[in-house]
Design an enzyme around this catalytic site. Structure first.
Site, PDB file in Angstrom:
ATOM      1  N   GLU A   5       0.821  -1.208   0.000  1.00 19.53           N
ATOM      2  CA  GLU A   5       0.000   0.000   0.000  1.00 19.53           C
ATOM      3  C   GLU A   5       0.858   1.261   0.000  1.00 19.53           C
ATOM      4  O   GLU A   5       0.550   2.233  -0.692  1.00 19.53           O
ATOM      5  CB  GLU A   5      -0.941   0.008   1.213  1.00 19.53           C
ATOM      6  CG  GLU A   5      -1.995  -1.093   1.212  1.00 19.53           C
ATOM      7  CD  GLU A   5      -3.099  -0.855   0.189  1.00 19.53           C
ATOM      8  OE1 GLU A   5      -3.095   0.195  -0.477  1.00 19.53           O
ATOM      9  OE2 GLU A   5      -3.977  -1.728   0.074  1.00 19.53           O
ATOM     10  N   GLU A  35     -12.428   0.283  -9.978  1.00 18.19           N
ATOM     11  CA  GLU A  35     -12.089  -0.732 -10.985  1.00 18.19           C
ATOM     12  C   GLU A  35     -13.080  -0.827 -12.138  1.00 18.19           C
ATOM     13  O   GLU A  35     -12.679  -0.946 -13.317  1.00 18.19           O
ATOM     14  CB  GLU A  35     -11.951  -2.108 -10.315  1.00 18.19           C
ATOM     15  CG  GLU A  35     -10.743  -2.250  -9.422  1.00 18.19           C
ATOM     16  CD  GLU A  35     -10.920  -1.579  -8.065  1.00 18.19           C
ATOM     17  OE1 GLU A  35      -9.907  -1.291  -7.393  1.00 18.19           O
ATOM     18  OE2 GLU A  35     -12.090  -1.341  -7.672  1.00 18.19           O
ATOM     19  N   ASP A  87      -4.925  -9.668  -8.226  1.00 21.70           N
ATOM     20  CA  ASP A  87      -5.222  -8.738  -9.320  1.00 21.70           C
ATOM     21  C   ASP A  87      -4.041  -7.984  -9.933  1.00 21.70           C
ATOM     22  O   ASP A  87      -3.693  -8.178 -11.097  1.00 21.70           O
ATOM     23  CB  ASP A  87      -6.306  -7.743  -8.871  1.00 21.70           C
ATOM     24  CG  ASP A  87      -6.002  -7.084  -7.531  1.00 21.70           C
ATOM     25  OD1 ASP A  87      -4.934  -7.338  -6.958  1.00 21.70           O
ATOM     26  OD2 ASP A  87      -6.853  -6.300  -7.063  1.00 21.70           O
ATOM     27  N   ARG A  98       0.630   3.877  -3.143  1.00 21.58           N
ATOM     28  CA  ARG A  98       0.013   5.165  -2.818  1.00 21.58           C
ATOM     29  C   ARG A  98       1.041   6.256  -2.576  1.00 21.58           C
ATOM     30  O   ARG A  98       0.837   7.394  -3.005  1.00 21.58           O
ATOM     31  CB  ARG A  98      -0.883   5.022  -1.589  1.00 21.58           C
ATOM     32  CG  ARG A  98      -1.991   3.986  -1.747  1.00 21.58           C
ATOM     33  CD  ARG A  98      -3.080   4.176  -0.728  1.00 21.58           C
ATOM     34  NE  ARG A  98      -3.874   2.970  -0.536  1.00 21.58           N
ATOM     35  CZ  ARG A  98      -5.099   2.961  -0.037  1.00 21.58           C
ATOM     36  NH1 ARG A  98      -5.680   4.079   0.327  1.00 21.58           N
ATOM     37  NH2 ARG A  98      -5.754   1.820   0.130  1.00 21.58           N
TER      38      ARG A  98
END
Length: 604
Positions: free
Chosen positions: A266, A533, A399, A270
């Site tokens: 993360e 998404e 993903d 980010r």
């Protein structure tokens, strides 16, 4: 018009690049100097023990065969087959044996010298008073602090900023599209301004309680995740005053030398992704400097027996660990597989190959592993190098690994053929084992669990429609049309998951069992947390086909977000998309500003 290849599904603009030659020095983690005296005494005793034991060990020169096992993966500079009778065995003989004996003697002498030096230092310390020792410790502390400040100010090597296309493409000709774009921009202002008032410096915002919010993925510190994550959206939308406010906060407050345990994945996507995007867009050096400072703090996460990084790392101590819920202490495919783009750019910008080597090592290890049915399981143990539970998904846990394979190829200007092959192999296995049609004719991507297909698709998996479209060009056997059509079918299914709810917003996951299709069954799966998404897939399909339905679907989603997620203090997720009177979760996610609104505004 924005070039689709330069806008990854994560919402980051990553230009093609080549690695440069300059080198960049690394900061070293420092021990607490107040413990130095005690450590010297312990160290001297330890060296004495080791030095004595050294002479009682068997003569290692007699042991000339070293079974490398995984070392051909873990130590790539060793050629396991050169001069060996059997592959995987490294032999020491002839001149090498003589050099080995000399190395042992040199090591003995060094240990002896270090031992004597440590004892002398300890004796000298014992002669001094407590006040003198404290004064020395304080002097050493001040010296280290000054050295760290000097290192932080050292400029990074100059590198050219790639020319980015499509950032300032002007206004669309259609007045209707201009009005819609202005509306999305106003939504961004509403989200940002309320964060600025009620959550400034916090990681995220609770728009109903009107205060800051954070989760364990960001640790215990206020690192301004929303500020960093939203910078590129602000810049692209022309909100430059807000962009400069964010830049000022980063210059004055963003500090990574904190005792805080964060998610490597993360923080990479980010923070490092956000900072690198802001740097490439604006050219402001502070963003590059902060990205490198943070990346250095993440490197200890790779200190595992296999080089597969831990999921979490403490920014101060460098201690890493994995999530307690992960199968058999495993690392997660979508986490360690979603570092490649940012780390390659870090090596490009710093001239230091360490970042590139870390992610390429992960790739090499994955290539050598057996995959059940050609599928990548979501769990890999960083200690043993073995797969955990045989669970494969293109949604959560898996993903973005596939996304980054495709983007690595695109980012290399389509020269990273290794990444493209891994992507093509993975997609063929996914299509063979995971992609099915429901009784109602909806194409969906299921999840493979221990040899069985679970007919469930997550909101996160809806990004794959855009990925298939983006990867159509360059696909094997002239199957570009096939993959573009497959992307369109996934987009249609995900739109149905939105259209079959009361709010016209999609649930976190939805099933295809019997008469139930594209609908969430369990209450825990009915929420919407401002995810991007589905809208991203609309964006890609619109860019590649210019079919107006995708633009229309995107606007439908924008109106639903405005109607049901907007509150006076920002935007909030909802707990049940099937209820006409939804309850808000009171969280404005940073990715809502960084991705969802940016993709909506870019759909011109």
């Amino acid at each position: 018009m924005t070039t689709p290849a330069l806008l990854p599904l994560s919402g980051r603009r990553i230009p093609p690049l080549n690695l440069g030659p300059p080198s960049f020095p690394h900061h070293r983690a420092t021990l607490r100097l107040s413990e130095k005296f005690i450590l010297l005494l312990i160290l001297s005793a330890f060296i004495t023990l080791c030095f004595g034991a050294f002479f009682f060990l068997p003569d290692s020169s007699k042991h000339k065969r070293f079974d490398l096992g995984l070392e051909d993966v873990l130590i790539p500079h060793v050629d396991a087959n050169r001069g060996a009778k059997n592959p995987g065995v490294f032999l020491i003989h002839g001149p090498d044996e003589h050099r080995h004996r000399e190395e042992e003697e040199r090591l003995r002498n060094k240990i002896r010298a270090d031992h004597e030096k440590a004892l002398e230092e300890a004796k000298e310390k014992l002669k001094k008073s407590r006040e003198e020792i404290r004064a020395e410790i304080q002097t050493e502390k001040n010296k280290v602090v000054q050295e760290m400040k000097t290192k932080e100010k050292k400029p990074l090597p100059p590198v050219p900023i790639p020319n980015l296309t499509g950032i300032n493409g002007g206004d669309p000709e259609s007045s209707d599209i201009r009005k819609k774009r202005e509306k999305i921009k106003e939504m961004m202002k509403h989200a940002w301004d309320n964060y600025r008032i009620y959550g400034w410096g916090h990681n995220e915002l609770r728009p109903i309680a009107r205060k800051g919010h954070s989760t364990n993925i960001f640790g215990s510190s206020q690192m301004g995740a929303t500020i960093v994550d939203a910078l590129d959206t602000l810049y692209i939308m022309g909100l430059l005053d807000e962009f400069r406010d964010g830049q000022k906060w980063i210059e004055d407050n963003l500090d990574f030398s904190v005792n805080s345990e964060v998610s490597v994945f993360e923080v990479n996507i980010r923070f490092i992704g956000g900072l690198l995007s802001a740097y490439y867009l604006s050219g402001e050096e502070i963003f590059k400097i902060k990205a490198v400072q943070l990346a250095e703090k993440l490197l200890p996460a790779f200190n595992t027996p296999t080089g597969i990084p831990w999921a979490m790392v403490n920014l101060k101590s460098g201690v890493g660990r994995n999530w307690g819920w992960a199968s058999a202490g495993s690392s997660i495919l979508a986490e360690f597989g979603t570092l490649h783009m940012e780390f390659v750019h870090l090596s490009y910008l710093t001239g230091d190959p360490v970042y590139y080597k870390k992610v390429m090592h992960i790739r090499k290890l994955l290539q050598k592993m057996d995959r059940p049915n050609g599928l990548y399981p979501n769990y890999l143990n960083p200690r043993t190098g073995r797969w955990g539970q045989y669970h494969t998904s293109v949604g959560g846990l898996g993903d973005s690994f596939y996304e980054y394979l495709l983007k690595a190829w695109l980012m290399s200007d389509k020269t990273d053929h290794e990444a493209r092959k891994m992507y093509d192999d993975a997609i063929e296995a996914i299509e063979k084992h995971l992609i099915k049609k429901s009784r109602g004719g909806l194409t969906f991507i299921g999840e493979w669990k221990n040899g069985h297909l679970e007919k469930k698709m997550g909101h996160l998996a809806c990004f794959a429609g855009g990925m298939f479209a983006l990867g159509a060009d360059g696909s094997r056997m002239d199957k570009a049309g096939h993959y573009l059509e497959l992307g369109a079918e996934i987009a249609h299914t995900c739109h149905e998951s939105y259209d079959r709810t009361a709010l016209k917003l999609g649930p976190e996951s939805f099933k295809f069992d019997g008469a139930v299709e594209a609908v969430a069954v369990r209450q825990a799966e009915k929420y919407y947390i401002l995810r991007p998404e589905v809208i991203e897939t609309y964006w890609y399909l619109w860019r590649f086909t210019h079919d107006p339905r995708y633009r229309r679907w995107g606007w439908e989603a924008a109106l639903a977000i405005e109607k049901y997620c907007r509150v006076s203090g920002g935007f909030s997720g909802v707990k049940d998309v099937y209820s006409s009177t939804p309850t808000h979760d009171d969280v404005q996610q940073s990715f809502f500003l960084a991705e969802t609104l940016k993709v909506l505004e870019s759909g011109d």
